[in-house]
Design an enzyme around this catalytic site. Structure first.
Site, PDB file in Angstrom:
ATOM      1  N   LYS A   1       0.842  -1.199   0.000  1.00 17.20           N
ATOM      2  CA  LYS A   1       0.000   0.000   0.000  1.00 17.20           C
ATOM      3  C   LYS A   1       0.878   1.249   0.000  1.00 17.20           C
ATOM      4  O   LYS A   1       1.552   1.540   0.993  1.00 17.20           O
ATOM      5  CB  LYS A   1      -0.888   0.022   1.251  1.00 17.20           C
ATOM      6  CG  LYS A   1      -1.913   1.150   1.219  1.00 17.20           C
ATOM      7  CD  LYS A   1      -2.573   1.392   2.551  1.00 17.20           C
ATOM      8  CE  LYS A   1      -1.794   2.330   3.422  1.00 17.20           C
ATOM      9  NZ  LYS A   1      -1.643   3.690   2.872  1.00 17.20           N
TER      10      LYS A   1
ATOM     11  N   GLU B   1       9.847   1.061  10.599  1.00 15.17           N
ATOM     12  CA  GLU B   1      10.868   2.090  10.352  1.00 15.17           C
ATOM     13  C   GLU B   1      10.174   3.427  10.534  1.00 15.17           C
ATOM     14  O   GLU B   1       9.338   3.823   9.722  1.00 15.17           O
ATOM     15  CB  GLU B   1      11.431   1.962   8.932  1.00 15.17           C
ATOM     16  CG  GLU B   1      12.254   0.707   8.703  1.00 15.17           C
ATOM     17  CD  GLU B   1      13.568   0.688   9.463  1.00 15.17           C
ATOM     18  OE1 GLU B   1      13.921   1.701  10.105  1.00 15.17           O
ATOM     19  OE2 GLU B   1      14.251  -0.350   9.427  1.00 15.17           O
TER      20      GLU B   1
ATOM     21  N   CYS C   1      13.750  10.661   6.407  1.00 17.87           N
ATOM     22  CA  CYS C   1      13.737  10.183   7.803  1.00 17.87           C
ATOM     23  C   CYS C   1      15.093  10.397   8.445  1.00 17.87           C
ATOM     24  O   CYS C   1      15.173  10.736   9.619  1.00 17.87           O
ATOM     25  CB  CYS C   1      13.313   8.719   7.848  1.00 17.87           C
ATOM     26  SG  CYS C   1      14.280   7.645   6.799  1.00 17.87           S
TER      27      CYS C   1
ATOM     28  N   GLU D   1      10.498  16.613  15.247  1.00 21.27           N
ATOM     29  CA  GLU D   1      10.919  16.282  13.883  1.00 21.27           C
ATOM     30  C   GLU D   1      10.167  17.195  12.917  1.00 21.27           C
ATOM     31  O   GLU D   1       8.938  17.111  12.805  1.00 21.27           O
ATOM     32  CB  GLU D   1      10.572  14.816  13.569  1.00 21.27           C
ATOM     33  CG  GLU D   1      10.952  14.433  12.153  1.00 21.27           C
ATOM     34  CD  GLU D   1      10.457  13.054  11.717  1.00 21.27           C
ATOM     35  OE1 GLU D   1       9.366  12.639  12.123  1.00 21.27           O
ATOM     36  OE2 GLU D   1      11.177  12.414  10.932  1.00 21.27           O
TER      37      GLU D   1
HETATM   38  P1  NAD Z   1       2.452   8.293   8.214  1.00 15.17           P
HETATM   39  O1  NAD Z   1       2.765   7.482   9.415  1.00 15.17           O
HETATM   40  O2  NAD Z   1       1.408   9.331   8.306  1.00 15.17           O
HETATM   41  O3  NAD Z   1       2.014   7.352   6.994  1.00 15.17           O
HETATM   42  C1  NAD Z   1       2.816   6.291   6.541  1.00 15.17           C
HETATM   43  C2  NAD Z   1       1.938   5.259   5.871  1.00 15.17           C
HETATM   44  O4  NAD Z   1       1.062   4.682   6.841  1.00 15.17           O
HETATM   45  C3  NAD Z   1       1.035   5.794   4.764  1.00 15.17           C
HETATM   46  O5  NAD Z   1       0.955   4.822   3.739  1.00 15.17           O
HETATM   47  C4  NAD Z   1      -0.299   5.933   5.476  1.00 15.17           C
HETATM   48  O6  NAD Z   1      -1.409   5.859   4.603  1.00 15.17           O
HETATM   49  C5  NAD Z   1      -0.286   4.739   6.400  1.00 15.17           C
HETATM   50  N1  NAD Z   1      -1.133   4.857   7.592  1.00 15.17           N
HETATM   51  C6  NAD Z   1      -1.619   5.988   8.167  1.00 15.17           C
HETATM   52  N2  NAD Z   1      -2.312   5.677   9.285  1.00 15.17           N
HETATM   53  C7  NAD Z   1      -2.261   4.317   9.405  1.00 15.17           C
HETATM   54  C8  NAD Z   1      -2.751   3.393  10.381  1.00 15.17           C
HETATM   55  N3  NAD Z   1      -3.452   3.789  11.455  1.00 15.17           N
HETATM   56  N4  NAD Z   1      -2.487   2.087  10.211  1.00 15.17           N
HETATM   57  C9  NAD Z   1      -1.746   1.663   9.170  1.00 15.17           C
HETATM   58  N5  NAD Z   1      -1.262   2.489   8.212  1.00 15.17           N
HETATM   59  C10 NAD Z   1      -1.492   3.806   8.339  1.00 15.17           C
HETATM   60  O7  NAD Z   1       3.852   8.907   7.744  1.00 15.17           O
HETATM   61  P2  NAD Z   1       4.122   9.905   6.526  1.00 15.17           P
HETATM   62  O8  NAD Z   1       3.624  11.251   6.928  1.00 15.17           O
HETATM   63  O9  NAD Z   1       3.642   9.284   5.256  1.00 15.17           O
HETATM   64  O10 NAD Z   1       5.722   9.901   6.491  1.00 15.17           O
HETATM   65  C11 NAD Z   1       6.497  10.739   7.296  1.00 15.17           C
HETATM   66  C12 NAD Z   1       7.073  10.009   8.486  1.00 15.17           C
HETATM   67  O11 NAD Z   1       7.681   8.797   8.078  1.00 15.17           O
HETATM   68  C13 NAD Z   1       8.168  10.794   9.187  1.00 15.17           C
HETATM   69  O12 NAD Z   1       8.020  10.680  10.587  1.00 15.17           O
HETATM   70  C14 NAD Z   1       9.448  10.106   8.755  1.00 15.17           C
HETATM   71  O13 NAD Z   1      10.534  10.267   9.622  1.00 15.17           O
HETATM   72  C15 NAD Z   1       8.987   8.693   8.651  1.00 15.17           C
HETATM   73  N6  NAD Z   1       9.848   7.932   7.756  1.00 15.17           N
HETATM   74  C16 NAD Z   1      10.643   6.978   8.292  1.00 15.17           C
HETATM   75  C17 NAD Z   1      11.510   6.267   7.484  1.00 15.17           C
HETATM   76  C18 NAD Z   1      12.394   5.210   8.046  1.00 15.17           C
HETATM   77  O14 NAD Z   1      12.869   4.386   7.281  1.00 15.17           O
HETATM   78  N7  NAD Z   1      12.639   5.169   9.335  1.00 15.17           N
HETATM   79  C19 NAD Z   1      11.550   6.541   6.114  1.00 15.17           C
HETATM   80  C20 NAD Z   1      10.728   7.530   5.605  1.00 15.17           C
HETATM   81  C21 NAD Z   1       9.869   8.219   6.435  1.00 15.17           C
END
Ligand code: NAD
Length: 475
Positions: free
Chosen positions: A173, A246, A280, A377
């Site tokens: 997804k 992650e 990230c 962050e």
């Molecule tokens: P997010 O957590 O809002 O969303 C990530 C994904 O999860 C999306 O596909 C979203 O649709 C889905 N999602 C949202 N709510 C959900 C739920 N309750 N259950 C399951 N899935 C759900 O994050 P974002 O805003 O898309 O990305 C930014 C964040 O991601 C930042 O905090 C960044 O640091 C982190 N990030 C981490 C890494 C890593 O490898 N550690 C890499 C990239 C981004």
């Protein structure tokens, strides 16, 4: 490129292009125009994808390893053959400059080729008169992969490669903000992989939770924010799903008193601001020794002043917009908080009105350690520079954080840098650089930056579970 709105972006389920009764709109963050509609998958659609993955699992598990390796190489070759097309789509949905979008796809193509070469260990646990036992690593079954919007294709490949190589089948997804390039890749792979091995579903906020509590998904590989990661962990308990999380980070860069300012200014700038800070493992707090603070601050301000922030599709744009409205509002709120607190700015400080989620490069000049811009962050083009005199204190402040994703040390003396690196409470530490990750090395968030490992041999094992086989040996 033809208008994206004219293209069909269907889901991939059981080897077929599948629509849904509802759609969600995908917005170009540079123009705020809707560029395409994608299916809003409901529970029945997800169940169909999981059924397809479950049905394909025994056959894929039993497919010889070499054939699965070949499948990964096919995915890599497909990415490489469609760099231009996929990059244009990625820029339109994500906002990053076209060259960076091409770089992401080329990196993804290379990455999955490297993963294809990796092998699973087989361990002879005992070989005694009467008994021999061998421990090997078998696939988990159906993996649900959930991807964020900052590197939609690269982070999808981090999951697709090891999941499929180890014999799992996948329901992937993408983020609702950036589903287009992933769906296009799915269409390109439709006839190249056995039906059901790779399924791609798209949808709004309801779809992720449906996946994480789905009783026929065996593992969730999730990349996203720490707040969402906690929810994923809660909802995965019903069938004891395996989890790799992650999550977020607030990486500190520690600049030692002997750092070569001229040499580090440019790489440090990009460590902070590549992808408009939406990485990230971007450097998000920069602790600078007093001896070099003023010169480094001036050098970073100078680079910031030369940056062109603009539509990624337009030649000359070096940094694109923030990817979506909610993230734009969050970053603007952090800047407004600094303005209200009376912080000084080395660059930026106000966000001009206008179309698109554009935020100028913003560097805050020595805010107090408890300022929001230091503690939170940002995940956008806003970074605080913090002056220190005592290295132990800088390390303590860097470690005084619920996150532990990455960190960096900048020095002309490798021994000193190594000594500081050893004291950082993070899963990855760089010396005189940041952000570079590799398919060969484990990537693991410490503390609340994650659970488990992606990449490298350890990351591969996370898509498997050990199986020990005992056999009698004639004694
Ligand atoms: P997010 O957590 O809002 O969303 C990530 C994904 O999860 C999306 O596909 C979203 O649709 C889905 N999602 C949202 N709510 C959900 C739920 N309750 N259950 C399951 N899935 C759900 O994050 P974002 O805003 O898309 O990305 C930014 C964040 O991601 C930042 O905090 C960044 O640091 C982190 N990030 C981490 C890494 C890593 O490898 N550690 C890499 C990239 C981004």
């Amino acid at each position: 490129m033809a208008s994206l709105a004219d293209s069909a972006f269907a889901m991939l389920i059981n080897g077929c292009a599948v629509d849904a009764s509802q759609t969600i709109a995908v917005v170009n963050p540079a123009t705020e125009a809707v560029v395409a509609q994608v299916p809003d998958c409901d529970e029945a659609g997800l169940n169909a994808a999981v059924r397809a993955a479950r049905g394909a699992f025994p056959g894929w598990r039993d497919t010889p390893y070499a054939q699965r390796q070949a499948a990964l190489r096919t995915i890599g070759a497909t990415l490489a053959a469609h760099v231009d097309e996929l990059a244009a789509i990625l820029t339109a949905e994500q906002g990053k400059p076209l060259a960076a979008a091409m770089g992401e796809i080329q990196a993804a193509a290379w990455w999955i080729g490297v993963v294809a070469e990796q092998e699973l260990p087989v361990h002879v646990s005992e070989d005694l008169p009467g008994q021999r036992s061998v421990t090997r690593h078998v696939p988990l079954g159906v993996v649900g992969a959930i991807v964020p919007w900052n590197f939609p294709l690269l982070l999808a490949i981090w999951k697709i490669g090891p999941a499929l190589l180890t014999g799992n089948t996948l329901v992937l997804k993408p983020s609702p903000f950036t589903p287009l390039a992933t769906l296009r890749l799915g269409a390109l792979l439709r006839d190249l992989l056995p039906p059901g091995v790779l399924n791609i579903v798209t949808g709004g906020d309801a779809l992720g939770p449906l996946m994480t509590r789905h009783l026929d998904i065996d593992k969730i590989s999730f990349t996203g924010s720490t707040a969402t990661g906690r929810r994923v962990m809660e909802s995965a308990s019903a069938n004891l799903k395996r989890l790799t999380l992650e999550l977020g980070g607030n990486d500190a860069a520690i600049i030692l008193d002997d750092a070569d300012v001229d040499a580090i200014a440019e790489p440090l700038f990009w460590a902070c601001f590549a992808n408009s800070g939406q990485v990230c493992v971007a450097a998000k707090r920069v602790y600078v020794h007093d001896a070099v603070y003023d010169r480094l601050a001036a050098a970073l301000a100078d680079i910031a002043a030369r940056m062109t922030v603009g539509d990624g599709a337009v030649d000359g744009s070096q940094l694109g917009p923030v990817q979506n409205r909610a993230q734009y509002d969050r970053v603007c709120a952090l800047i407004a908080d600094s303005v209200a607190a009376g912080h000084r700015f080395l660059a930026g400080g106000d966000v001009p009105d206008g179309q698109g989620y554009f935020i100028p490069v913003t560097i805050v000049d020595n805010p107090p350690n408890d300022a929001r811009v230091v503690q939170e962050e940002a995940f956008g083009p806003v970074v605080p520079l913090i002056r220190y005199t005592d290295l132990d204190d800088a390390i303590a402040r860097a470690n005084d954080c619920d996150y532990g994703l990455g960190g960096s040390v900048w020095s002309s003396d490798m021994d000193r840098a190594q000594a500081v690196a050893a004291r950082m409470e993070t899963g990855t530490v760089w010396i005189n650089s940041a952000q570079g990750l590799s398919p060969f090395a484990a990537f693991a968030g410490h503390k609340q930056s994650g659970l488990g490992v992606e990449n490298g041999p350890d990351g591969l094992l996370e898509f498997t579970t050990p199986q020990s086989v005992y056999q009698p040996v004639a004694g």
